[in-house]
Design a protein around this motif. Structure first.
Motif, PDB file in Angstrom:
ATOM      1  N   ALA A  10      93.120 119.010  69.299  1.00 44.64           N
ATOM      2  CA  ALA A  10      93.475 117.878  68.447  1.00 44.64           C
ATOM      3  C   ALA A  10      93.660 118.321  67.003  1.00 44.64           C
TER       4      ALA A  10
ATOM      5  N   TRP B 138      97.649 117.031  66.266  1.00 42.96           N
ATOM      6  CA  TRP B 138      97.040 115.708  66.406  1.00 42.96           C
ATOM      7  C   TRP B 138      97.789 114.897  67.461  1.00 42.96           C
TER       8      TRP B 138
ATOM      9  N   HIS C 221      88.027 111.661  62.449  1.00 40.22           N
ATOM     10  CA  HIS C 221      89.115 112.374  61.770  1.00 40.22           C
ATOM     11  C   HIS C 221      90.355 111.509  61.567  1.00 40.22           C
TER      12      HIS C 221
END
Length: 152
Positions: A60, A64, A89
Protein backbone atom coordinates in the motif's frame (compact mmCIF):
# COMPACT_ATOMS: atom_id res chain seq x y z
CA UNK A 1 -16.09 -24.32 -11.74
CA UNK A 2 -17.85 -21.00 -12.31
CA UNK A 3 -17.28 -19.00 -15.45
CA UNK A 4 -15.13 -15.85 -15.16
CA UNK A 5 -17.07 -12.68 -14.53
CA UNK A 6 -16.65 -9.92 -17.08
CA UNK A 7 -17.62 -6.61 -15.55
CA UNK A 8 -19.04 -3.96 -17.85
CA UNK A 9 -18.07 -1.17 -15.43
CA UNK A 10 -14.39 -1.79 -14.78
CA UNK A 11 -12.86 -1.51 -18.24
CA UNK A 12 -9.10 -0.87 -18.21
CA UNK A 13 -8.27 2.76 -18.81
CA UNK A 14 -6.40 3.81 -21.92
CA UNK A 15 -3.11 5.65 -21.45
CA UNK A 16 -3.44 9.38 -21.01
CA UNK A 17 -6.64 9.04 -19.00
CA UNK A 18 -7.16 8.60 -15.28
CA UNK A 19 -5.30 5.70 -13.66
CA UNK A 20 -6.86 2.23 -13.67
CA UNK A 21 -8.55 1.20 -10.43
CA UNK A 22 -5.98 -0.52 -8.19
CA UNK A 23 -7.14 -3.25 -5.80
CA UNK A 24 -4.88 -4.75 -3.16
CA UNK A 25 -5.79 -8.38 -2.33
CA UNK A 26 -4.41 -9.52 1.03
CA UNK A 27 -4.81 -13.23 1.85
CA UNK A 28 -2.34 -15.82 3.12
CA UNK A 29 -4.14 -18.64 1.27
CA UNK A 30 -2.53 -18.71 -2.20
CA UNK A 31 -5.58 -20.37 -3.80
CA UNK A 32 -8.01 -17.74 -2.48
CA UNK A 33 -5.64 -14.91 -3.43
CA UNK A 34 -5.22 -16.32 -6.94
CA UNK A 35 -8.97 -16.77 -7.52
CA UNK A 36 -9.85 -13.31 -6.20
CA UNK A 37 -7.00 -11.68 -8.14
CA UNK A 38 -7.96 -13.52 -11.33
CA UNK A 39 -11.59 -12.44 -11.20
CA UNK A 40 -10.67 -8.83 -10.39
CA UNK A 41 -8.06 -8.80 -13.17
CA UNK A 42 -10.59 -10.11 -15.71
CA UNK A 43 -13.03 -7.44 -14.51
CA UNK A 44 -10.47 -4.79 -15.52
CA UNK A 45 -8.83 -3.92 -12.21
CA UNK A 46 -5.11 -3.54 -11.62
CA UNK A 47 -4.42 -6.07 -8.86
CA UNK A 48 -1.62 -6.10 -6.28
CA UNK A 49 -1.24 -8.97 -3.81
CA UNK A 50 0.19 -9.46 -0.34
CA UNK A 51 0.12 -12.54 1.88
CA UNK A 52 0.55 -10.99 5.32
CA UNK A 53 -0.09 -7.80 7.27
CA UNK A 54 3.35 -6.21 6.97
CA UNK A 55 3.45 -7.06 3.26
CA UNK A 56 0.05 -5.41 2.78
CA UNK A 57 1.25 -2.20 4.41
CA UNK A 58 4.41 -2.21 2.29
CA UNK A 59 2.44 -2.76 -0.95
CA UNK A 60 0.00 0.00 0.00
CA UNK A 61 2.88 2.38 0.73
CA UNK A 62 4.47 1.61 -2.64
CA UNK A 63 1.22 1.96 -4.63
CA UNK A 64 -1.76 3.32 -2.72
CA UNK A 65 -4.80 1.17 -3.57
CA UNK A 66 -8.25 2.39 -4.52
CA UNK A 67 -9.71 -0.54 -2.53
CA UNK A 68 -8.41 -3.39 -0.34
CA UNK A 69 -9.82 -6.93 -0.14
CA UNK A 70 -8.48 -7.98 3.24
CA UNK A 71 -8.45 -11.35 5.01
CA UNK A 72 -9.07 -11.05 8.73
CA UNK A 73 -6.71 -13.81 9.88
CA UNK A 74 -3.22 -13.05 8.59
CA UNK A 75 0.26 -13.99 9.77
CA UNK A 76 2.39 -11.21 11.21
CA UNK A 77 -0.49 -8.80 11.83
CA UNK A 78 -4.22 -9.47 11.70
CA UNK A 79 -6.53 -7.82 9.20
CA UNK A 80 -8.12 -5.57 11.82
CA UNK A 81 -4.76 -3.99 12.61
CA UNK A 82 -3.91 -3.70 8.90
CA UNK A 83 -7.22 -1.92 8.37
CA UNK A 84 -6.54 0.48 11.27
CA UNK A 85 -3.07 1.31 9.97
CA UNK A 86 -4.22 1.78 6.38
CA UNK A 87 -6.98 4.13 7.53
CA UNK A 88 -4.37 6.00 9.59
CA UNK A 89 -2.56 6.86 6.35
CA UNK A 90 -5.58 7.90 4.34
CA UNK A 91 -9.06 6.96 3.21
CA UNK A 92 -9.33 3.63 1.43
CA UNK A 93 -12.36 1.35 1.06
CA UNK A 94 -11.87 -2.08 2.66
CA UNK A 95 -13.78 -5.30 2.09
CA UNK A 96 -13.06 -7.90 4.78
CA UNK A 97 -12.85 -11.44 3.39
CA UNK A 98 -12.76 -14.06 6.10
CA UNK A 99 -13.80 -17.47 7.36
CA UNK A 100 -14.88 -15.87 10.64
CA UNK A 101 -18.52 -15.08 9.99
CA UNK A 102 -20.18 -14.81 13.39
CA UNK A 103 -21.95 -11.57 14.23
CA UNK A 104 -19.33 -10.32 16.71
CA UNK A 105 -16.56 -10.64 14.09
CA UNK A 106 -18.63 -8.85 11.44
CA UNK A 107 -19.48 -6.04 13.85
CA UNK A 108 -15.84 -5.66 14.91
CA UNK A 109 -14.70 -5.55 11.29
CA UNK A 110 -17.27 -2.90 10.44
CA UNK A 111 -16.42 -0.89 13.58
CA UNK A 112 -12.75 -0.88 12.63
CA UNK A 113 -13.73 0.64 9.31
CA UNK A 114 -14.49 -2.12 6.83
CA UNK A 115 -16.95 -1.03 4.15
CA UNK A 116 -18.22 -4.55 3.54
CA UNK A 117 -17.72 -8.03 4.98
CA UNK A 118 -17.70 -11.25 2.92
CA UNK A 119 -17.48 -14.68 4.54
CA UNK A 120 -15.73 -17.71 3.07
CA UNK A 121 -16.76 -19.68 1.14
CA UNK A 122 -17.89 -16.97 -1.24
CA UNK A 123 -18.81 -16.44 -4.86
CA UNK A 124 -15.96 -14.67 -6.73
CA UNK A 125 -18.54 -13.07 -9.03
CA UNK A 126 -20.40 -11.67 -6.02
CA UNK A 127 -17.13 -10.33 -4.61
CA UNK A 128 -16.42 -8.48 -7.87
CA UNK A 129 -19.89 -6.94 -7.71
CA UNK A 130 -19.31 -5.92 -4.09
CA UNK A 131 -16.01 -4.30 -5.10
CA UNK A 132 -17.83 -2.34 -7.79
CA UNK A 133 -20.55 -1.33 -5.33
CA UNK A 134 -18.13 -0.15 -2.64
CA UNK A 135 -16.09 1.79 -5.21
CA UNK A 136 -19.26 3.48 -6.50
CA UNK A 137 -20.25 4.52 -2.98
CA UNK A 138 -16.77 5.71 -2.02
CA UNK A 139 -15.91 7.52 -5.25
CA UNK A 140 -16.02 11.26 -5.69
CA UNK A 141 -19.49 12.74 -6.08
CA UNK A 142 -20.68 13.21 -9.63
CA UNK A 143 -19.99 16.65 -11.02
CA UNK A 144 -23.16 18.33 -12.13
CA UNK A 145 -23.57 21.43 -14.21
CA UNK A 146 -26.08 24.10 -13.31
CA UNK A 147 -29.32 24.02 -15.28
CA UNK A 148 -29.72 26.94 -17.64
CA UNK A 149 -32.85 27.99 -19.43
CA UNK A 150 -33.77 31.14 -21.32
CA UNK A 151 -30.72 33.02 -20.09
CA UNK A 152 -31.18 32.08 -16.42
Amino acid sequence: MQQPYESPGAVPVESGQAHPTRVLVVDDDPTVAEVVSGYLDRAGYLVDRAEDGPGALARAAAHWPDLVVLDLMLPGMDGLEVCRRLRGHGPVPVIMLTARGDEDDRILGLEVGADDYVTKPFSPRELVLRVESVLRRSGPPAVTRPLRSAGL
